[in-house]
Design a protein around this motif. Structure first.
Motif, PDB file in Angstrom:
ATOM      1  N   ASN B 140      12.120  24.702  -8.245  1.00  0.00           N
ATOM      2  CA  ASN B 140      11.645  25.818  -8.650  1.00  0.00           C
ATOM      3  C   ASN B 140      10.424  26.425  -7.958  1.00  0.00           C
ATOM      4  O   ASN B 140      10.375  27.540  -7.902  1.00  0.00           O
ATOM      5  N   CYS B 141       9.743  25.578  -7.695  1.00  0.00           N
ATOM      6  CA  CYS B 141       8.365  26.099  -7.175  1.00  0.00           C
ATOM      7  C   CYS B 141       8.561  25.847  -5.725  1.00  0.00           C
ATOM      8  O   CYS B 141       8.333  24.571  -5.185  1.00  0.00           O
ATOM      9  N   PRO B 142       8.599  26.722  -4.859  1.00  0.00           N
ATOM     10  CA  PRO B 142       8.691  26.722  -3.235  1.00  0.00           C
ATOM     11  C   PRO B 142       7.637  25.760  -2.685  1.00  0.00           C
ATOM     12  O   PRO B 142       7.655  25.116  -1.798  1.00  0.00           O
ATOM     13  N   ALA B 143       6.542  25.908  -3.463  1.00  0.00           N
ATOM     14  CA  ALA B 143       5.403  25.184  -2.750  1.00  0.00           C
ATOM     15  C   ALA B 143       5.331  23.815  -3.056  1.00  0.00           C
ATOM     16  O   ALA B 143       5.191  23.033  -2.129  1.00  0.00           O
ATOM     17  N   PRO B 195       5.898  36.150  -8.404  1.00  0.00           N
ATOM     18  CA  PRO B 195       4.522  35.937  -8.970  1.00  0.00           C
ATOM     19  C   PRO B 195       3.485  35.353  -7.679  1.00  0.00           C
ATOM     20  O   PRO B 195       2.540  35.049  -7.908  1.00  0.00           O
ATOM     21  N   CYS B 196       4.078  34.954  -6.623  1.00  0.00           N
ATOM     22  CA  CYS B 196       3.311  34.206  -5.699  1.00  0.00           C
ATOM     23  C   CYS B 196       3.819  34.292  -4.266  1.00  0.00           C
ATOM     24  O   CYS B 196       5.197  34.571  -3.791  1.00  0.00           O
ATOM     25  N   ALA B 198       4.515  31.745  -2.190  1.00  0.00           N
ATOM     26  CA  ALA B 198       5.555  30.697  -2.065  1.00  0.00           C
ATOM     27  C   ALA B 198       6.913  31.214  -2.151  1.00  0.00           C
ATOM     28  O   ALA B 198       7.685  30.799  -1.446  1.00  0.00           O
ATOM     29  N   LYS B 199       7.312  31.921  -3.134  1.00  0.00           N
ATOM     30  CA  LYS B 199       8.323  32.549  -3.178  1.00  0.00           C
ATOM     31  C   LYS B 199       8.856  33.652  -2.256  1.00  0.00           C
ATOM     32  O   LYS B 199      10.057  33.693  -2.086  1.00  0.00           O
ATOM     33  N   TYR B 299       5.032  21.970 -10.558  1.00  0.00           N
ATOM     34  CA  TYR B 299       4.559  23.329 -10.139  1.00  0.00           C
ATOM     35  C   TYR B 299       3.370  23.423  -9.416  1.00  0.00           C
ATOM     36  O   TYR B 299       2.407  22.575  -9.874  1.00  0.00           O
ATOM     37  N   SER B 300       3.252  24.260  -8.443  1.00  0.00           N
ATOM     38  CA  SER B 300       1.904  24.220  -7.734  1.00  0.00           C
ATOM     39  C   SER B 300       0.860  24.713  -8.463  1.00  0.00           C
ATOM     40  O   SER B 300      -0.368  24.336  -8.314  1.00  0.00           O
ATOM     41  N   CYS B 301       1.042  25.876  -9.290  1.00  0.00           N
ATOM     42  CA  CYS B 301      -0.156  26.539  -9.960  1.00  0.00           C
ATOM     43  C   CYS B 301      -0.305  25.629 -11.250  1.00  0.00           C
ATOM     44  O   CYS B 301       0.387  25.207 -11.986  1.00  0.00           O
ATOM     45  N   ALA B 304       1.720  26.361 -14.337  1.00  0.00           N
ATOM     46  CA  ALA B 304       3.016  26.924 -13.779  1.00  0.00           C
ATOM     47  C   ALA B 304       3.018  28.355 -13.185  1.00  0.00           C
ATOM     48  O   ALA B 304       1.991  28.811 -13.070  1.00  0.00           O
ATOM     49  N   CYS B 305       4.305  29.192 -13.289  1.00  0.00           N
ATOM     50  CA  CYS B 305       4.415  30.458 -12.784  1.00  0.00           C
ATOM     51  C   CYS B 305       3.264  31.330 -13.490  1.00  0.00           C
ATOM     52  O   CYS B 305       3.036  32.454 -12.699  1.00  0.00           O
TER      53      CYS B 305
HETATM   54  S1  SF4 Z   1       4.211  27.553  -9.699  1.00  0.00           S
HETATM   55 FE1  SF4 Z   1       2.991  28.855  -8.415  1.00  0.00          FE
HETATM   56  S2  SF4 Z   1       3.496  28.778  -6.475  1.00  0.00           S
HETATM   57 FE2  SF4 Z   1       4.993  27.730  -7.750  1.00  0.00          FE
HETATM   58  S3  SF4 Z   1       6.734  29.133  -7.885  1.00  0.00           S
HETATM   59 FE3  SF4 Z   1       5.538  29.164  -9.718  1.00  0.00          FE
HETATM   60  S4  SF4 Z   1       4.103  30.777  -9.111  1.00  0.00           S
HETATM   61 FE4  SF4 Z   1       4.943  30.194  -7.154  1.00  0.00          FE
END
Ligand code: SF4
Ligand SMILES: Nc1ncnc2c1ncn2[C@@H]1O[C@H](COP(=O)(O)OP(=O)(O)OP(=O)(O)O)[C@@H](O)[C@H]1O
Ligand SMILES: [Mg+2]
Lengths: 141, 446
Positions: B140-143, B195-196, B198-199, B299-301, B304-305
């Protein structure tokens, strides 16, 4: 083949077990070798390192390499392995049932080292120590 | 040289080369060159951590402009439910959705709906012991996907080989709309509210798809601005959207907060948020130290999102609001599924690693270079201060050996040492009397 790195391993230091094989992995990653190859070396080196930590008093792990292969030599001072064939069997472990109950000592370390390396030799002397030499040939990527 | 699309970019006019971004970049993709930050394309994963810290606001992300939708006859929007967390009054989310209609969208759906559609499929995937690359890591998180492709290529099989929630929701709304209206593909514009950055990348260059699913992507921050402006200007009491699909308690929390635990309760699941936490975990996984875990929602953030780079609201506050909204949603919503669920949940092609190019394609040469890098690295002070324009001393050593336009004297410590040594030598040389000079000085002038 040239010695590129060697590390000391402390018997009983479970807390830091895996650090040396982690450094070898970083080196191979930086070189840019194929991920599957790196994984083979890493898994084998990790199990070798862990066997010193779990079963011996102290040891070293040496990492050699040239353009076609990697060699990892794990040497220890320790009790030695009385029956190497037996130790190589999947599931064979001298770990106590209690330890096994806690999720350790599956008896898969040596078999995994064998499976992931292309050649493996074990030399062991009772009450002196063990030396495991593993060679990995770099597959063309 | 690189075929990789990136959303994150540096505005060279604003950047003053302060090195803040250098220090936070989790993949060491930043360099300062000629006093400006530059991004190494093959290392960047578009996580946007640099955007958060840049004091000059010199780092931004490419997105599409809202006007883009006018190029399509039928306009569909998939929104990240993180959007709901941005508003102080959040009890009536249908009103917020109503404003999207006002902006011209014909149909609207949340990413969370993708969660309702795919969760049973993931559940049975995890149950099937034939799937051996445990733990599976969500895509789910492209990053996170990029991080694994670039820095942990050996873990590629651990990425869950199913579509991410965003793509599932996108395919769903499109299928549904076509079925209801009989409209053709090329008349439909499908957009994502992101939201980011990466998406954004995942939309322009989807990793596990043959072709793009979405036609465009907007920033959640830009949209927030737009909607706040409308709210100030107009009475929007009647904008409430009646017949919209809302998802479930679980799916909303999952898609905005990465909260998976109670849904897949037959397997061992973790939620890992924050890029540094993710890296630490992947390192352990790569070392073979992770056992008995089935699924990791990663999740990278931080948070999370809701912690996405394009968001305005504090992530903790947004999280609270999302949880409140989720309470009002049903446990098992009825989502009409007039087509093959498996089909819209399957990826188009397997994910591939993207390891950073090796030092040299010839291993012998690579080994030589590696040795030289280590030699140079041993000379460096290991302060990792960034003053040479590289994130770490090791990176400078590497950049020197692979022939980037840098020198060991870019390191201020080395430079100063060298200058000191030189000046000592100069003083020595100047102080030393040459025999000829001596003779002359001794001899009184005639
Ligand atoms: S965790 Fe952050 S970078 Fe990853 S999909 Fe969610 S908002 Fe985007
Ligand atoms: N370096 C060593 N020194 C002494 N004995 C060893 C050494 N390595 C292995 N052994 C013996 O061989 C047995 C089998 O080793 P193996 O690595 O396969 O399993 P394990 O270490 O018991 O469990 P696991 O590796 O699965 O956690 C061990 O239980 C131990 O008795
Ligand atoms: Mg063992």
């Amino acid at each position: 083949m040239e010695l590129l790195m060697d590390f000391k391993i402390k018997g009983g230091d479970f807390l830091n077990a895996g650090e040396s094989s982690g450094m070898i992995k970083e080196y191979l990653k930086k070189l840019g070798l194929p991920p599957t190859f790196i994984r083979r070396v890493l898994v084998a080196a990790y199990e070798g390192e862990l066997n010193v930590v779990a079963h011996a008093y102290s040891g070293t792990i040496a990492f050699y390499m040239d353009e076609s292969k990697v060699k990892v030599v794990v040497t220890d001072r320790g009790p030695g392995i009385p029956d190497i064939d037996k130790a190589m069997e999947e599931g064979y472990s001298t770990a106590s049932p209690e330890v096994r109950e806690m999720g350790f000592g599956a008896g898969m370390g040596l078999p995994n080292m064998k499976r992931n390396s292309d050649e493996m030799e074990i030399a062991s002397e009772i009450d002196n120590g063990t030396e495991v030499t593993m060679t990995f040939y770099i597959e063309k990527g | 040289m690189s075929d990789y699309f990136h959303a994150v970019y540096v505005d060279q006019n604003r950047c003053n080369g302060c090195t803040r971004c250098l220090r936070v970049c989790p993949t060491q993709a930043m360099r300062i060159r000629h006093g400006k930050a530059v991004i190494l394309e093959n290392k960047c994963i578009d996580c946007g951590e640099c955007m958060r810290v840049c004091p000059q606001k010199a780092i931004s992300a490419k997105v599409d402009a809202l006007e883009m939708i006018s190029g399509y006859k039928h306009k569909l929007l998939v929104y990240s439910p993180v959007f709901f967390g941005q508003f102080r009054k959040f009890d009536n989310v249908k009103k917020i959705l109503g404003i999207f209609k006002l902006l011209g969208f014909d149909d609207i759906i949340g990413v969370d709906t993708g969660g309702v559609i795919i969760s049973d499929i993931i559940k049975s995937f995890l149950k099937d012991r034939k799937n051996i690359y445990r733990p599976y890591i969500s895509t789910n998180c492209p990053a996170v996907v990029r991080l694994i492709q670039v820095k942990f290529p050996s873990l590629i099989n651990h990425l869950l080989p199913l579509r991410n929630l965003m793509d599932v929701a996108g395919e769903y709304i499109k299928h549904n709309y076509k079925e209801q209206t009989g409209v053709l593909d090329d008349e439909i514009g499908l957009f994502y509210l992101s939201p980011c950055p990466a998406k954004v990348v995942a939309i322009y260059q989807p990793e596990a798809e043959e072709k793009r699913i979405f036609n465009g992507v907007f920033s959640l921050g830009d949209m927030y601005n737009e909607i706040r402006r409308i709210m100030e200007k107009q009475d929007f009491a009647h904008f409430e959207l009646e017949e919209t699909i809302l998802s479930s308690k679980f799916a909303l929390r999952w898609s905005a907060l990465g909260d998976v635990e109670n849904k897949f309760n037959e397997s061992v699941n973790l939620r890992i948020d924050g890029i540094q936490n993710a890296i630490r975990f992947l390192e352990r996984l790569e070392n073979g130290e992770v056992k008995d875990i089935d699924f990791v929602d990663m999740y990278s953030c931080d948070n999370a999102c809701v912690g996405g780079v394009f968001t305005k609201e504090d992530a903790f506050i947004a999280e609270y609001r999302i949880k409140k909204i989720a309470e009002e949603l049903p446990d098992n919503p009825e989502i009409p599924l007039p087509f093959d669920r498996d089909e819209i949940c399957s990826i188009g092609m397997p994910l591939k690693p993207r390891p950073i190019s090796p030092l040299d394609s010839d291993i012998k040469e690579a080994l030589k270079k590696m040795k030289k890098i280590e030699e140079v690295n041993r000379l460096l002070p290991q302060l990792n201060c960034g003053m040479c324009g590289c994130p770490t001393c090791y990176d400078l050593a590497e950049d020197i050996i692979i022939g980037k336009d840098v020198s060991i004297y870019d390191c201020p410590v080395i430079l100063k040492e060298r200058l000191r040594k030189l000046s000592r030598e100069i003083v020595q040389m100047a102080g030393h009397m040459n025999p000829i000079e001596d003779d002359r000085e001794k001899k009184p002038p005639t």
